[in-house]
Design a protein around this motif. Structure first.
Motif, PDB file in Angstrom:
ATOM      1  N   PHE A 196       1.009   5.333  21.240  1.00 42.20           N
ATOM      2  CA  PHE A 196      -0.272   5.139  20.554  1.00 42.20           C
ATOM      3  C   PHE A 196      -0.591   6.341  19.668  1.00 42.20           C
ATOM      4  CE2 PHE A 196      -4.838   5.640  20.171  1.00 42.20           C
ATOM      5  CZ  PHE A 196      -5.239   4.379  19.773  1.00 42.20           C
ATOM      6  N   ARG A 197      -0.360   7.539  20.185  1.00 41.86           N
ATOM      7  CA  ARG A 197      -0.644   8.738  19.408  1.00 41.86           C
ATOM      8  C   ARG A 197       0.235   8.804  18.156  1.00 41.86           C
ATOM      9  NH1 ARG A 197       0.758  12.660  22.954  1.00 41.86           N
ATOM     10  NH2 ARG A 197      -1.034  12.042  24.221  1.00 41.86           N
ATOM     11  N   SER A 201      -1.198   8.439  14.302  1.00 42.34           N
ATOM     12  CA  SER A 201      -0.939   9.485  13.308  1.00 42.34           C
ATOM     13  C   SER A 201      -0.284   8.922  12.057  1.00 42.34           C
ATOM     14  CB  SER A 201      -0.057  10.570  13.931  1.00 42.34           C
ATOM     15  OG  SER A 201       0.280  11.553  12.996  1.00 42.34           O
ATOM     16  N   ASP A 202       0.678   8.010  12.223  1.00 49.84           N
ATOM     17  CA  ASP A 202       1.351   7.409  11.066  1.00 49.84           C
ATOM     18  C   ASP A 202       0.389   6.603  10.214  1.00 49.84           C
ATOM     19  OD1 ASP A 202       3.681   8.541  11.958  1.00 49.84           O
ATOM     20  OD2 ASP A 202       4.473   6.698  12.866  1.00 49.84           O
ATOM     21  N   PHE A 203      -0.481   5.811  10.844  1.00 51.57           N
ATOM     22  CA  PHE A 203      -1.410   4.987  10.076  1.00 51.57           C
ATOM     23  C   PHE A 203      -2.513   5.824   9.436  1.00 51.57           C
ATOM     24  CE2 PHE A 203       0.071   1.575  13.115  1.00 51.57           C
ATOM     25  CZ  PHE A 203       0.855   0.941  12.171  1.00 51.57           C
ATOM     26  N   TYR A 207      -3.029   5.377   5.491  1.00 51.28           N
ATOM     27  CA  TYR A 207      -4.281   4.904   4.906  1.00 51.28           C
ATOM     28  C   TYR A 207      -5.228   6.044   4.537  1.00 51.28           C
ATOM     29  CZ  TYR A 207      -2.641   0.431   6.729  1.00 51.28           C
ATOM     30  OH  TYR A 207      -1.894  -0.683   6.995  1.00 51.28           O
ATOM     31  N   ARG A 208      -4.778   7.291   4.694  1.00 55.80           N
ATOM     32  CA  ARG A 208      -5.548   8.468   4.285  1.00 55.80           C
ATOM     33  C   ARG A 208      -6.924   8.490   4.939  1.00 55.80           C
ATOM     34  NH1 ARG A 208      -4.083   8.794  -2.230  1.00 55.80           N
ATOM     35  NH2 ARG A 208      -1.801   8.914  -1.939  1.00 55.80           N
ATOM     36  N   SER A 242      -7.140   1.426  13.637  1.00 55.37           N
ATOM     37  CA  SER A 242      -7.196   2.475  12.624  1.00 55.37           C
ATOM     38  C   SER A 242      -7.903   2.004  11.364  1.00 55.37           C
ATOM     39  CB  SER A 242      -5.783   2.948  12.278  1.00 55.37           C
ATOM     40  OG  SER A 242      -5.128   3.468  13.414  1.00 55.37           O
ATOM     41  N   VAL A 243      -7.754   0.736  11.027  1.00 51.08           N
ATOM     42  CA  VAL A 243      -8.334   0.219   9.794  1.00 51.08           C
ATOM     43  C   VAL A 243      -9.761  -0.280   9.996  1.00 51.08           C
ATOM     44  CG1 VAL A 243      -8.102  -1.574   8.030  1.00 51.08           C
ATOM     45  CG2 VAL A 243      -6.077  -0.370   8.859  1.00 51.08           C
TER      46      VAL A 243
END
Length: 414
Positions: A196-197, A201-203, A207-208, A242-243
């Motif tokens: 999950f971490r 971090s990647d997303f 998506y900044r 994340s979004v």
């Protein structure tokens, strides 16, 4: 941990330290220098597609071609042409000759994902390639040779597929020279927070936006969830959070919105492979047969009980618990002419003392074996019992109300 395993994780971005995952990587590393066939098993979403790349990269064929084929995505009518090629005019639409994957990957590695989806005719061709390295193009009689290492993967239990006649046993043993089993995510509990971490971090970078984090309760929910979609599902859920979520600190209540089937108790569940909303006529017939057999057994038991009472020569016979149970099943309300019965719902009544005309004989009754007649009889009894209420009568008979309507119309019982 083996340093080689750690380097492979860094190179292929594999996250996790569970024993099952490390074991799978270690087996892949050991078998890579050989040309043995490998069968990778594991549930959907566990990341099986990474292991053929590891094996190919550390093999002597690493400079050769690597082709990954999803066998389940190719139509059955064209799978032979895709794998082994075809000659011009061999079938409608074959405007020119074409090389298949086994011909293109000569000297390299071919990865057959979802190998259990191959038709049986294609499985025969594949077995020949594994045993002799020979194959025929579709529409050709010229034997071609190929030197290809085959790595296969499936999320289906091939042993059951063999028993059901959907997969060849000889092909299974040929592919399963070296088995590699990828553990599901629910067996890698310590890896779930790490994954999950990493995904968060990647997303966040993609998506900044700031990285999402979990509070303690949400972390417990994340670890206790069964993750039927494994790593793929965890990645999708992390991307959604994340979004969509405005707050970068995710609570347990917010996380549960993305896990609708979350069950904190982890109780076992009964899984039925084939279920039908309405029982078939075959099932109804089995129910009727069972009722008839039970009725016949009860009558035979009662005959035996009365015969024992008459042969005993004692007009006052104690009814055992077993005999009382038989009579209770036959007569729900009243048990006549039985003395010294157990003092429960049975009432003690005197057995008639004078019975000079009773003979020790067994009555033979010619019973009708017509299924239709027995069916009509049972339907009538059920309707009479519930005063014509068809829903209750259908429940009593063990059939659907719709089926009962059809039977009433069929036998003109209105």
């Amino acid at each position: 941990m083996n340093s080689d395993v750690q380097r492979i994780k860094q190179r292929f971005e594999i996250i996790g330290n569970s024993q099952g995952l490390n074991r799978a990587i270690d087996i892949g590393l050991q078998v890579a220098p050989t040309d043995l066939s490998v069968l990778i098993t594991g549930e959907s979403g566990t990341g099986k597609e990474v292991f053929p790349q590891i094996i190919h990269s550390f093999s002597a064929r690493k400079h050769g071609s690597y082709i990954a084929v999803n066998c389940g995505a190719i139509p059955e009518g064209t799978i032979d042409s895709e794998l082994f090629g075809h000659e011009k005019g061999s079938f409608t639409g074959a405007m020119e000759s074409r090389q298949g994957y086994f011909e293109v990957a000569d000297g390299g590695t071919i990865f057959l994902d979802e190998v259990a989806e191959l038709p049986l005719s294609t499985q025969v061709r594949l077995l020949r390639v594994l045993e002799t390295g020979e194959f025929l193009r579709v529409g050709s009689s010229k034997v071609k040779k190929t030197d290809v290492r085959v790595i296969a993967a499936t999320n289906i239990n091939l042993v059951e597929a063999i028993q059901n006649g959907k997969f060849r046993e000889d092909l299974y043993y040929r592919l399963n020279t070296v088995p590699i089993s990828i553990p599901p995510l629910r067996e890698r509990i310590e890896d779930i927070p790490l994954l999950f971490r990493k995904f968060a971090s990647d997303f966040a970078e993609k998506y900044r936006m700031p990285t999402v984090t979990l509070d303690d309760d949400a972390r417990r929910v994340l670890v206790n969830y069964k993750w039927p979609g494994n790593v793929r599902q965890l990645k999708n859920v992390t991307e959604q959070i994340s979004v969509i979520e405005e707050s970068r600190l995710v609570t347990a209540d917010k996380l549960l919105h993305y896990l609708p089937d979350y069950n904190p108790t982890k109780l076992p569940a009964i899984i039925t492979k084939n279920s039908a909303a309405e029982p078939s006529f075959a099932n109804e017939r089995e129910i009727l047969y069972k009722i008839l057999f039970d009725m016949r057994n009860d009558v035979n038991d009662l005959k035996k009980l009365v015969l024992d009472m008459l042969q005993s020569g004692n007009h006052s016979v104690d009814v055992s618990r077993e005999s009382a149970g038989i009579i209770k099943n036959l007569y729900k309300e009243e048990v006549p002419y039985i003395s010294n019965a157990p003092q429960n719902e049975y009432e003690s009544k005197s057995f008639p003392q004078n019975h000079p005309h009773i003979q020790d004989t067994e009555e033979i009754v010619e019973e009708s074996l017509s299924l239709a007649e027995k069916e009509v009889e049972m339907i009538k009894k059920a309707l009479e019992k519930y005063n014509g209420k068809r829903r209750q009568a259908a429940h009593e008979l063990g059939i659907s109300e719709r089926t009962l309507y059809r039977k009433i119309k069929e036998y003109n019982l209105d």
